[in-house]
Design an enzyme around this catalytic site. Structure first.
Site, mmCIF file in Angstrom:
data_model
loop_
_atom_site.group_PDB
_atom_site.id
_atom_site.type_symbol
_atom_site.label_atom_id
_atom_site.label_comp_id
_atom_site.label_asym_id
_atom_site.label_seq_id
_atom_site.Cartn_x
_atom_site.Cartn_y
_atom_site.Cartn_z
ATOM 1 N N ARG A 145 5.206 -12.658 9.882
ATOM 2 C CA ARG A 145 5.816 -11.337 9.702
ATOM 3 C C ARG A 145 7.213 -11.349 10.274
ATOM 4 N NH1 ARG A 145 2.249 -6.990 8.959
ATOM 5 N NH2 ARG A 145 3.784 -5.439 9.525
ATOM 6 N N LYS A 199 4.693 0.944 9.251
ATOM 7 C CA LYS A 199 4.802 2.181 8.484
ATOM 8 C C LYS A 199 4.238 3.365 9.258
ATOM 9 C CE LYS A 199 3.050 0.192 4.821
ATOM 10 N NZ LYS A 199 2.467 -0.070 3.495
ATOM 11 N N GLU A 211 0.874 -1.169 0.000
ATOM 12 C CA GLU A 211 0.000 0.000 0.000
ATOM 13 C C GLU A 211 0.917 1.228 0.000
ATOM 14 O OE1 GLU A 211 -2.666 0.310 3.336
ATOM 15 O OE2 GLU A 211 -3.433 2.234 2.635
HETATM 16 P P1 ATP Z 1 2.952 -2.009 8.017
HETATM 17 O O1 ATP Z 1 2.325 -2.798 9.097
HETATM 18 O O2 ATP Z 1 4.397 -1.772 8.169
HETATM 19 O O3 ATP Z 1 2.212 -0.755 7.715
HETATM 20 P P2 ATP Z 1 1.598 -3.345 5.937
HETATM 21 O O4 ATP Z 1 1.396 -4.809 6.086
HETATM 22 O O5 ATP Z 1 0.469 -2.456 6.188
HETATM 23 O O6 ATP Z 1 2.881 -2.949 6.751
HETATM 24 P P3 ATP Z 1 1.648 -3.352 3.092
HETATM 25 O O7 ATP Z 1 2.075 -2.266 2.197
HETATM 26 O O8 ATP Z 1 0.211 -3.695 3.139
HETATM 27 O O9 ATP Z 1 2.176 -2.983 4.522
HETATM 28 O O10 ATP Z 1 2.526 -4.647 2.853
HETATM 29 C C1 ATP Z 1 2.838 -5.187 1.606
HETATM 30 C C2 ATP Z 1 3.186 -6.632 1.805
HETATM 31 O O11 ATP Z 1 4.292 -6.762 2.688
HETATM 32 C C3 ATP Z 1 2.036 -7.397 2.419
HETATM 33 O O12 ATP Z 1 1.887 -8.623 1.754
HETATM 34 C C4 ATP Z 1 2.457 -7.594 3.842
HETATM 35 O O13 ATP Z 1 1.910 -8.747 4.357
HETATM 36 C C5 ATP Z 1 3.985 -7.646 3.717
HETATM 37 N N1 ATP Z 1 4.633 -7.228 4.961
HETATM 38 C C6 ATP Z 1 4.448 -6.084 5.636
HETATM 39 N N2 ATP Z 1 5.156 -6.071 6.777
HETATM 40 C C7 ATP Z 1 5.833 -7.245 6.823
HETATM 41 C C8 ATP Z 1 6.733 -7.840 7.754
HETATM 42 N N3 ATP Z 1 7.093 -7.215 8.878
HETATM 43 N N4 ATP Z 1 7.210 -9.066 7.469
HETATM 44 C C9 ATP Z 1 6.866 -9.694 6.340
HETATM 45 N N5 ATP Z 1 6.022 -9.205 5.432
HETATM 46 C C10 ATP Z 1 5.498 -7.985 5.656
HETATM 47 MG MG MG Z 2 -1.336 -2.754 5.087
#
Ligand code: ATP
Ligand code: MG
Length: 603
Positions: A299, A309, A74
């Protein structure tokens, strides 16, 4: 084998010493990380249950022998090292099985998304080695199709326009222990729903006044299935579609269908989406479209690090760090600036594997892979962080010798370079003690040491500032027979220290970094406080008067070096011609600091 905490900073120890370091209690299915009867890491690849699923699907021809994954960020912030795990997994599996991986922006929330983030994400995924060829997609590309699908569900009696406010929707949803209640608007006719949805889309209603909801099951034990919202009203400009839309699909209504449109086979996401899978499946089944398989993995979490983020944005907005690319940040742009290599990150991601349980890894494990990679590729140079002037009294004034120095003992092809040697040098203040403690073998009055690639020198005396008593310079003699650093009579010295020639040295600022947070779990905060109380006030130390060997004059930002005995350093873009700026990427193991620590512990 039990892997203890506290070994993490020690770098790799192969052989009987054991494997790299995994935090206690962390889950890993990776044999590389759990040791084995030979005492060293296995050379077979790490276990990865997602790969096992793919292999099985290939055997049964589930997706016609295809592997097609995607990385779906995102664009509401910069990518961090946790995303690297997902990138590595998605692009890595596609590559391994001759498949493809798309880069798709999940841009369904216009209020938090910006093109700055899109641009940075593209740059970061590319830097990490992700190759999506011409398959760069946006969920917003599918807004028309998604809207048509919403209409299809309304027509099938599977979706309705609901007039409850967001708060009421929450209230009606029930809890984990209580079923939800049906919305009073749940049984509107198809015609009424179609007309209202059309008016929502036409902008007739204010934000939040109505939603389109899926008609699933208000009594489902899974809260996500209790008539989830599909569309909400939001009069906001979208970074790609501008003002075309004032209704936006929710993540759950967009994600699976985007996967479906792109003919993704394996939709790999993190564990928090496990509870969303029934809904992912429900939408695709109701629509009767191509159905990818969602698979969830753990994760990445690291000690002393926050991977969210939203929280990283707080640090940037509150000025707690210098920006998204501050080298203390766990963002890809931050660690790139700090000097981490994509190869090191890939090796780390491959080694940790994936599992079905969330755990916390030692930050030191990541640093281990950074050291291991830089050890192979970084040219060695000499740089003095806190200079102490050394005058070699018996060395001819105005003489300069070009000493031959090895660029990288790990890489014969890296060759050698010349380092100027002259009568006045700088050494590290730490490498001289007037009163040497036990086990201190570096320079002190009467003691002989080797100057790396130089000569043996013996200290005669120190000169002090009469006012402060501070040592301002030391005087030495050298043995001309030890040119290059070896004595023809075979005598040994206990220490080799680095140096630079004072007249030739380049000025530099060196930025030393420590963990951004001072506690292992930065989310562990006292009542009423937020995570910023756990920031480490000593996370940045600026050393401004460093002296570096002249071969580094004009070094390009981003280039990486090992400063002998000190660590790995990368040239920062803040560098100017008169003054280089270096970021310490990661320190080497410091055996003396360890001895001192043990002694303090005993005393
Ligand atoms: P954040 O919690 O940091 O805002 P998010 O999951 O909202 O991260 P996205 O942009 O939706 O961020 O993530 C893109 C991809 O990266 C998704 O498939 C998510 O599951 C994966 N992802 C995000 N954070 C991690 C992590 N700490 N470890 C592994 N994969 C991750
Ligand atoms: Mg997300």
């Amino acid at each position: 084998m039990q892997i203890r905490k506290g070994e993490a900073d020690e770098g790799v120890r192969r052989g009987p010493g054991g494997p790299p370091h995994v935090k206690e209690g962390m889950s890993t299915s990776n044999p590389d990380l759990v040791g084995n009867k030979h005492g060293g890491p296995e050379t077979t690849g790490p276990s990865n249950f997602v790969r096992e699923i793919i292999i099985e699907d290939l055997k049964t021809n589930k997706f016609g022998g295809k592997v097609h994954t995607r990385f779906p960020p995102e664009p509401n912030g910069y990518l961090h090292i946790g995303h690297a795990k997902s990138i590595n997994l998605n692009f890595g599996l596609a590559e391994e099985f001759g498949g493809q991986c798309n880069l798709r922006f999940d841009d369904t929330n216009p209020s938090k998304e910006e093109t700055e983030y899109v641009d940075s994400i593209i740059q970061d995924v590319r830097w990490l080695g992700g190759d999506w060829e011409n398959r760069l997609y946006y969920a917003s590309d599918y807004f028309d199709q998604l809207c048509d699908w919403a209409v299809q569900l309304i027509q099938a009696g599977k979706a309705y326009v609901c007039d409850l406010t967001a708060e009421q929707v929450r209230e009606y949803r029930g809890t984990l222990t209580e079923p939800g209640r049906e919305s009073p608007w749940r049984n509107r006719t198809v015609e009424e729903n179609l007309a209202l949805f059309e008016r929502m889309k036409a902008g007739e209603f204010p934000d939040g006044s109505r939603t389109l909801r899926a008609k699933v099951d208000m009594a489902s034990p899974n809260l996500n299935m209790r008539d989830p919202v599909m569309y909400r009203i939001l009069h906001a400009e979208h970074h790609r579609t501008g003002n075309k839309w004032c209704i936006y699909p929710m993540y759950d209504f967009a994600h699976g269908q985007s996967d479906s449109i792109e003919r993704v086979t394996h939709s790999i996401c993190t564990l928090e989406f496990e509870d969303h899978r029934p809904l992912y499946d429900w939408y695709l089944d109701q629509l009767g479209v191509y159905h990818p398989q969602q698979i969830e993995f753990d994760r990445l979490n690291l000690t002393y690090t926050l991977l969210s983020k939203r929280k990283l944005l707080t640090l940037v907005q509150e000025g707690r760090v210098k920006g998204w690319d501050d080298p203390r940040m766990p963002t890809i742009t931050g660690i790139r600036r700090r000097g981490y290599t994509p190869e090191a990150i890939r090796n780390f991601c491959r080694a940790i594997g994936v599992s079905k349980t969330n755990g916390i890894l030692e930050l030191g494990l990541l640093e281990h892979y950074v050291r291991e990679d830089l050890n192979k590729r970084a040219p060695r140079v000499m740089g003095v962080l806190r200079p102490l002037r050394v005058v070699i009294d018996n060395y001819p004034e105005n003489q300069v010798e070009e000493m031959e120095a090895v660029n990288n003992p790990e890489d014969a092809a890296a060759g050698t370079r010349k380092v100027p040697f002259s009568r006045v040098l700088y050494i590290e203040q730490d490498d001289f003690r007037e009163d040497p403690p036990k086990q201190y073998f570096r320079l002190s009055p009467g003691r002989e040491v080797r100057l790396r690639y130089g000569y043996f020198i013996t200290c005669t005396h120190a000169v002090k500032d009469p006012g402060t008593g501070e040592i301002t310079e030391i005087h030495c003699t050298y043995d001309p027979a030890t040119h290059g650093g070896n004595a023809p009579d075979g005598r040994k010295v206990k220490s080799t220290i680095h140096w630079v020639s004072a007249a030739h040295a380049v000025d530099a600022e060196v930025r030393l970094y420590d963990n951004l947070f001072s506690v292992e779990n930065p989310n562990d905060v006292p009542e009423g406080k937020d995570f910023t109380v756990n920031l480490n006030p000593g996370s940045l130390e600026i050393v401004s008067g460093a002296k570096i060997e002249p071969s580094l004059r004009g070094a390009a930002p981003g280039s990486r070096y090992q400063f002998e005995r000190l660590g790995y350093f990368a040239v920062d873009p803040d560098s100017i011609a008169e003054k280089l700026v270096f970021n310490r990427t990661v320190a080497l193991r410091d055996t003396w600091a360890k001895i001192e620590k043990t002694q303090r512990g005993k005393g």
